[in-house]
Design a protein around this motif. Structure first.
Motif, PDB file in Angstrom:
ATOM      1  N   ILE A  18       0.845  -1.201   0.000  1.00 16.09           N
ATOM      2  CA  ILE A  18       0.000   0.000   0.000  1.00 16.09           C
ATOM      3  C   ILE A  18       0.876   1.244   0.000  1.00 16.09           C
ATOM      4  O   ILE A  18       0.650   2.184  -0.763  1.00 16.09           O
ATOM      5  CB  ILE A  18      -0.949   0.011   1.221  1.00 16.09           C
ATOM      6  CG1 ILE A  18      -1.913  -1.175   1.157  1.00 16.09           C
ATOM      7  CG2 ILE A  18      -1.713   1.327   1.293  1.00 16.09           C
ATOM      8  CD1 ILE A  18      -2.725  -1.381   2.426  1.00 16.09           C
ATOM      9  N   ARG A  19       1.879   1.257   0.859  1.00 13.64           N
ATOM     10  CA  ARG A  19       2.774   2.428   0.945  1.00 13.64           C
ATOM     11  C   ARG A  19       3.452   2.686  -0.397  1.00 13.64           C
ATOM     12  O   ARG A  19       3.487   3.811  -0.877  1.00 13.64           O
ATOM     13  CB  ARG A  19       3.834   2.227   2.025  1.00 13.64           C
ATOM     14  CG  ARG A  19       4.683   3.485   2.239  1.00 13.64           C
ATOM     15  CD  ARG A  19       5.765   3.261   3.263  1.00 13.64           C
ATOM     16  NE  ARG A  19       6.838   2.417   2.788  1.00 13.64           N
ATOM     17  CZ  ARG A  19       7.780   2.811   1.928  1.00 13.64           C
ATOM     18  NH1 ARG A  19       7.766   4.011   1.416  1.00 13.64           N
ATOM     19  NH2 ARG A  19       8.716   1.979   1.553  1.00 13.64           N
ATOM     20  N   HIS A  20       3.952   1.640  -1.021  1.00 14.87           N
ATOM     21  CA  HIS A  20       4.626   1.797  -2.310  1.00 14.87           C
ATOM     22  C   HIS A  20       3.655   2.194  -3.418  1.00 14.87           C
ATOM     23  O   HIS A  20       4.027   2.938  -4.326  1.00 14.87           O
ATOM     24  CB  HIS A  20       5.380   0.519  -2.688  1.00 14.87           C
ATOM     25  CG  HIS A  20       6.596   0.283  -1.856  1.00 14.87           C
ATOM     26  ND1 HIS A  20       7.707   1.099  -1.907  1.00 14.87           N
ATOM     27  CD2 HIS A  20       6.871  -0.665  -0.923  1.00 14.87           C
ATOM     28  CE1 HIS A  20       8.619   0.677  -1.061  1.00 14.87           C
ATOM     29  NE2 HIS A  20       8.132  -0.403  -0.441  1.00 14.87           N
ATOM     30  N   LYS A  21       2.430   1.729  -3.338  1.00 14.71           N
ATOM     31  CA  LYS A  21       1.419   2.070  -4.349  1.00 14.71           C
ATOM     32  C   LYS A  21       1.188   3.576  -4.419  1.00 14.71           C
ATOM     33  O   LYS A  21       0.988   4.131  -5.485  1.00 14.71           O
ATOM     34  CB  LYS A  21       0.109   1.338  -4.008  1.00 14.71           C
ATOM     35  CG  LYS A  21      -1.081   1.771  -4.789  1.00 14.71           C
ATOM     36  CD  LYS A  21      -1.257   0.932  -6.000  1.00 14.71           C
ATOM     37  CE  LYS A  21      -2.552   1.282  -6.703  1.00 14.71           C
ATOM     38  NZ  LYS A  21      -2.347   1.540  -8.093  1.00 14.71           N
ATOM     39  N   PHE A  22       1.207   4.224  -3.264  1.00 17.08           N
ATOM     40  CA  PHE A  22       0.918   5.652  -3.210  1.00 17.08           C
ATOM     41  C   PHE A  22       2.171   6.530  -3.156  1.00 17.08           C
ATOM     42  O   PHE A  22       2.059   7.748  -3.085  1.00 17.08           O
ATOM     43  CB  PHE A  22       0.009   5.959  -2.015  1.00 17.08           C
ATOM     44  CG  PHE A  22      -1.374   5.419  -2.200  1.00 17.08           C
ATOM     45  CD1 PHE A  22      -2.282   6.084  -3.003  1.00 17.08           C
ATOM     46  CD2 PHE A  22      -1.765   4.232  -1.606  1.00 17.08           C
ATOM     47  CE1 PHE A  22      -3.555   5.589  -3.195  1.00 17.08           C
ATOM     48  CE2 PHE A  22      -3.043   3.725  -1.787  1.00 17.08           C
ATOM     49  CZ  PHE A  22      -3.940   4.408  -2.588  1.00 17.08           C
ATOM     50  N   TYR A  23       3.333   5.912  -3.175  1.00 17.98           N
ATOM     51  CA  TYR A  23       4.597   6.661  -3.160  1.00 17.98           C
ATOM     52  C   TYR A  23       4.654   7.634  -1.984  1.00 17.98           C
ATOM     53  O   TYR A  23       4.953   8.819  -2.153  1.00 17.98           O
ATOM     54  CB  TYR A  23       4.811   7.418  -4.474  1.00 17.98           C
ATOM     55  CG  TYR A  23       4.882   6.519  -5.674  1.00 17.98           C
ATOM     56  CD1 TYR A  23       6.032   5.793  -5.949  1.00 17.98           C
ATOM     57  CD2 TYR A  23       3.793   6.367  -6.517  1.00 17.98           C
ATOM     58  CE1 TYR A  23       6.105   4.953  -7.038  1.00 17.98           C
ATOM     59  CE2 TYR A  23       3.844   5.528  -7.609  1.00 17.98           C
ATOM     60  CZ  TYR A  23       4.999   4.825  -7.864  1.00 17.98           C
ATOM     61  OH  TYR A  23       5.064   3.989  -8.946  1.00 17.98           O
ATOM     62  N   ILE A  24       4.343   7.142  -0.804  1.00 19.98           N
ATOM     63  CA  ILE A  24       4.427   7.979   0.384  1.00 19.98           C
ATOM     64  C   ILE A  24       5.545   7.466   1.272  1.00 19.98           C
ATOM     65  O   ILE A  24       5.971   6.311   1.162  1.00 19.98           O
ATOM     66  CB  ILE A  24       3.087   8.017   1.161  1.00 19.98           C
ATOM     67  CG1 ILE A  24       2.599   6.613   1.514  1.00 19.98           C
ATOM     68  CG2 ILE A  24       2.039   8.792   0.376  1.00 19.98           C
ATOM     69  CD1 ILE A  24       1.302   6.573   2.310  1.00 19.98           C
TER      70      ILE A  24
END
Length: 124
Positions: free
Chosen positions: A43-49
């Protein structure tokens, strides 16, 4: 609200709803993936946060689970209503388009497209 060590607010309320500060990413977008069972790292990588942003969002969601879940359900309901509106509107428009007669040059193009489609379908 959750804060990061430098006292900047990590989760803010905007016109879009609860949002990760400094981004356009809402907590409801994260909730889609959480409900779908995606692992946190994905999830974190999906949104580049950043890790800090993701941790702040997850901490906020955990601390305010009932509030976030209630708002998430409202967002889902509104999205479904919008989807149904456009489905109905498009259905009416497609019906109108189907009644329009083709011009001669459009008929020739349509015949070529149908022949091409038949050729492609015969390959499969």
């Amino acid at each position: 609200m959750t804060t990061v060590p430098n006292d900047k607010t990590a989760i803010i309320r905007t016109e879009r709803g609860l949002t990760i500060a400094g981004t356009r990413i809402t907590l409801y977008q994260l909730m889609d993936y959480i409900h779908a069972g995606y692992p946190p790292n994905l999830i974190r990588h999906k949104f580049y946060i950043t890790d800090r942003q993701f941790d702040a969002a997850m901490s906020y969601i955990d601390a305010h689970r009932d509030e976030v879940e209630a708002e998430y359900q409202i967002v889902l309901q509104q999205a479904e209503e919008i989807h149904q509106y456009w489905e109905n509107r498009n259905r009416e428009r497609f019906t109108q388009i189907a009644t329009i007669s083709l011009k001669p040059e459009q008929e020739a193009i349509r015949a070529k497209l149908n022949a091409w489609k038949a050729k492609i379908e015969s390959r499969t």
